[in-house]
Design a protein around this motif. Structure first.
Motif, PDB file in Angstrom:
ATOM      1  N   GLY A 230      18.110 -56.825 -41.999  1.00  0.00           N
ATOM      2  CA  GLY A 230      17.778 -56.840 -40.582  1.00  0.00           C
ATOM      3  C   GLY A 230      16.431 -57.413 -40.231  1.00  0.00           C
ATOM      4  N   ILE A 231      15.887 -58.283 -41.085  1.00  0.00           N
ATOM      5  CA  ILE A 231      14.580 -58.882 -40.827  1.00  0.00           C
ATOM      6  C   ILE A 231      14.605 -59.688 -39.522  1.00  0.00           C
ATOM      7  CG2 ILE A 231      14.946 -61.085 -42.026  1.00  0.00           C
ATOM      8  CD1 ILE A 231      11.840 -58.927 -42.526  1.00  0.00           C
ATOM      9  N   ASP A 232      13.469 -59.717 -38.828  1.00  0.00           N
ATOM     10  CA  ASP A 232      13.372 -60.450 -37.559  1.00  0.00           C
ATOM     11  C   ASP A 232      12.814 -61.853 -37.717  1.00  0.00           C
ATOM     12  OD1 ASP A 232      14.130 -58.234 -35.670  1.00  0.00           O
ATOM     13  OD2 ASP A 232      12.418 -57.288 -36.659  1.00  0.00           O
ATOM     14  N   GLY A 233      12.045 -62.083 -38.782  1.00  0.00           N
ATOM     15  CA  GLY A 233      11.450 -63.399 -38.962  1.00  0.00           C
ATOM     16  C   GLY A 233      11.157 -63.676 -40.421  1.00  0.00           C
ATOM     17  N   LEU A 234      11.427 -64.918 -40.855  1.00  0.00           N
ATOM     18  CA  LEU A 234      11.188 -65.344 -42.227  1.00  0.00           C
ATOM     19  C   LEU A 234      10.231 -66.533 -42.210  1.00  0.00           C
ATOM     20  CD1 LEU A 234      14.900 -65.069 -42.823  1.00  0.00           C
ATOM     21  CD2 LEU A 234      13.392 -64.026 -44.494  1.00  0.00           C
ATOM     22  N   ILE A 235       9.083 -66.366 -42.839  1.00  0.00           N
ATOM     23  CA  ILE A 235       8.089 -67.432 -42.928  1.00  0.00           C
ATOM     24  C   ILE A 235       8.272 -68.115 -44.277  1.00  0.00           C
ATOM     25  CG2 ILE A 235       5.624 -67.959 -42.948  1.00  0.00           C
ATOM     26  CD1 ILE A 235       5.227 -65.380 -41.266  1.00  0.00           C
ATOM     27  N   THR A 236       8.467 -69.433 -44.271  1.00  0.00           N
ATOM     28  CA  THR A 236       8.836 -70.132 -45.494  1.00  0.00           C
ATOM     29  C   THR A 236       8.073 -71.431 -45.678  1.00  0.00           C
ATOM     30  OG1 THR A 236      10.697 -71.012 -46.768  1.00  0.00           O
ATOM     31  CG2 THR A 236      10.754 -71.369 -44.382  1.00  0.00           C
ATOM     32  N   ASP A 237       7.839 -71.769 -46.964  1.00  0.00           N
ATOM     33  CA  ASP A 237       7.364 -73.095 -47.339  1.00  0.00           C
ATOM     34  C   ASP A 237       8.533 -74.068 -47.470  1.00  0.00           C
ATOM     35  OD1 ASP A 237       4.587 -72.430 -47.744  1.00  0.00           O
ATOM     36  OD2 ASP A 237       5.132 -71.507 -49.645  1.00  0.00           O
ATOM     37  N   ALA A 238       9.717 -73.535 -47.710  1.00  0.00           N
ATOM     38  CA  ALA A 238      10.868 -74.352 -48.117  1.00  0.00           C
ATOM     39  C   ALA A 238      11.606 -74.922 -46.903  1.00  0.00           C
ATOM     40  CB  ALA A 238      11.806 -73.526 -48.995  1.00  0.00           C
ATOM     41  N   VAL A 239      10.888 -75.664 -46.086  1.00  0.00           N
ATOM     42  CA  VAL A 239      11.510 -76.194 -44.859  1.00  0.00           C
ATOM     43  C   VAL A 239      12.568 -77.240 -45.151  1.00  0.00           C
ATOM     44  CG1 VAL A 239       9.436 -75.688 -43.512  1.00  0.00           C
ATOM     45  CG2 VAL A 239       9.711 -77.953 -44.526  1.00  0.00           C
ATOM     46  N   ASP A 240      12.540 -77.802 -46.351  1.00  0.00           N
ATOM     47  CA  ASP A 240      13.544 -78.805 -46.725  1.00  0.00           C
ATOM     48  C   ASP A 240      14.785 -78.170 -47.334  1.00  0.00           C
ATOM     49  OD1 ASP A 240      11.994 -77.955 -48.879  1.00  0.00           O
ATOM     50  OD2 ASP A 240      12.238 -79.842 -49.980  1.00  0.00           O
ATOM     51  N   ARG A 241      14.736 -76.854 -47.634  1.00  0.00           N
ATOM     52  CA  ARG A 241      15.860 -76.181 -48.265  1.00  0.00           C
ATOM     53  C   ARG A 241      16.539 -75.139 -47.383  1.00  0.00           C
ATOM     54  NH1 ARG A 241      14.091 -73.269 -52.712  1.00  0.00           N
ATOM     55  NH2 ARG A 241      11.882 -73.731 -52.435  1.00  0.00           N
ATOM     56  N   PHE A 242      15.788 -74.568 -46.452  1.00  0.00           N
ATOM     57  CA  PHE A 242      16.373 -73.599 -45.517  1.00  0.00           C
ATOM     58  C   PHE A 242      16.543 -74.250 -44.147  1.00  0.00           C
ATOM     59  CE2 PHE A 242      14.130 -70.275 -48.194  1.00  0.00           C
ATOM     60  CZ  PHE A 242      15.286 -69.788 -48.756  1.00  0.00           C
ATOM     61  N   SER A 243      17.762 -74.223 -43.638  1.00  0.00           N
ATOM     62  CA  SER A 243      17.992 -74.728 -42.290  1.00  0.00           C
ATOM     63  C   SER A 243      17.648 -73.635 -41.286  1.00  0.00           C
ATOM     64  CB  SER A 243      19.452 -75.137 -42.110  1.00  0.00           C
ATOM     65  OG  SER A 243      19.712 -75.381 -40.737  1.00  0.00           O
ATOM     66  N   PRO A 244      16.785 -73.916 -40.323  1.00  0.00           N
ATOM     67  CA  PRO A 244      16.450 -72.879 -39.341  1.00  0.00           C
ATOM     68  C   PRO A 244      17.599 -72.532 -38.426  1.00  0.00           C
ATOM     69  CG  PRO A 244      15.470 -74.974 -38.706  1.00  0.00           C
ATOM     70  CD  PRO A 244      16.059 -75.174 -40.079  1.00  0.00           C
ATOM     71  N   ALA A 245      18.659 -73.303 -38.471  1.00  0.00           N
ATOM     72  CA  ALA A 245      19.842 -72.988 -37.666  1.00  0.00           C
ATOM     73  C   ALA A 245      20.667 -71.889 -38.329  1.00  0.00           C
ATOM     74  CB  ALA A 245      20.692 -74.237 -37.470  1.00  0.00           C
TER      75      ALA A 245
END
Length: 245
Positions: A230-245
């Motif tokens: 149930g996390i509300d926000g994920l801060i990531t370095d992996a912008v090329d691997r996780f789609s924000p959609a």
């Protein structure tokens, strides 16, 4: 949660994590090119009180210079190369001001998590000045930036200066009294190391009206576990691997 949460779930760390020089406009643009609409950055003060983006207290990791960044005036800091350390493609990329990043985010409708990152010994003034600048820059914006810090006194100074801006307590560990501390600072959220978060902790924070964000989530297994919890926000370095959609 009783309070609507206006921020996207996926947040690009320091602009675009490690794919571009952190905390630069180039990194924000690269994160945006991967579809990200929310960003995190670190803000401290120059010697003459200009809020600018830099993570470290010192300059040597991300510029050719050495010494404490906050000891230098903005006229000097603004001339430094903050990109060449990363790769030749980014040589000459400057340190951005908070104002410059704000205008980029506002023009594009992007959300921002500003980590107040004081030079040691300057917690109160940094919290106050960053909050004052953020309030002025986002005065007409429907979604205000989220101010976060590991330093409770910086958050307290931000609250005293601009109580209307949302705040979050950053936690590397769940020290005794963390929940009471966040509530005493009138925070709307905590931002915690992903290693210390599990479903019970998230539920405990939610039960007291706090949202929960996590850093720095770079592995799919960690993201899946936190999303399930149930996390509300994920801060990531992996912008090329996780789609924000």
């Amino acid at each position: 949660m009783s309070t609507p949460w206006p921020y996207p779930r996926w947040i690009a760390h320091r602009g675009a994590g490690k794919l571009a020089p952190e905390n630069t406009l180039a990194a924000f643009r690269l994160g945006a090119s991967h579809g990200y609409r929310a960003f995190e950055c670190d803000v401290k003060l120059s010697a003459d009180g200009v809020p600018f983006l830099l993570h470290d207290a010192t300059l040597q990791r991300t510029t050719p210079e050495e010494g404490v960044a906050g000891d230098r005036r903005w006229s000097e800091l603004s001339r430094l190369d903050a990109g060449g350390w990363h790769s030749r493609a980014y040589a000459g990329e400057p340190l951005p001001t908070l104002e410059g990043i704000a205008r980029y985010c506002l023009r594009n409708g992007f959300a921002l998590n500003i980590e107040i990152k004081p030079t040691p010994g300057h917690n109160d003034v940094t919290g106050r000045v960053v909050a004052e600048h953020a309030a002025a820059l986002w005065a007409d914006a429907p979604v205000k930036p989220l101010l976060s810090s590991f330093q409770p006194d910086a958050l307290a100074a931000a609250r005293a200066a601009r109580p209307e801006l949302p705040r979050a307590l950053l936690l590397d560990s769940l020290r005794d009294g963390w929940l009471a501390e966040a509530l005493a600072l009138d925070c709307v959220a905590i931002v915690a190391n992903h290693r210390v978060l599990e479903a019970g902790v998230i539920a405990q924070a939610h039960g007291r009206g706090l949202h929960v964000l996590s850093y720095t989530v770079n592995e799919p297994a960690d993201a899946d576990r936190l999303l399930e919890a149930g996390i509300d926000g994920l801060i990531t370095d992996a912008v090329d691997r996780f789609s924000p959609a």
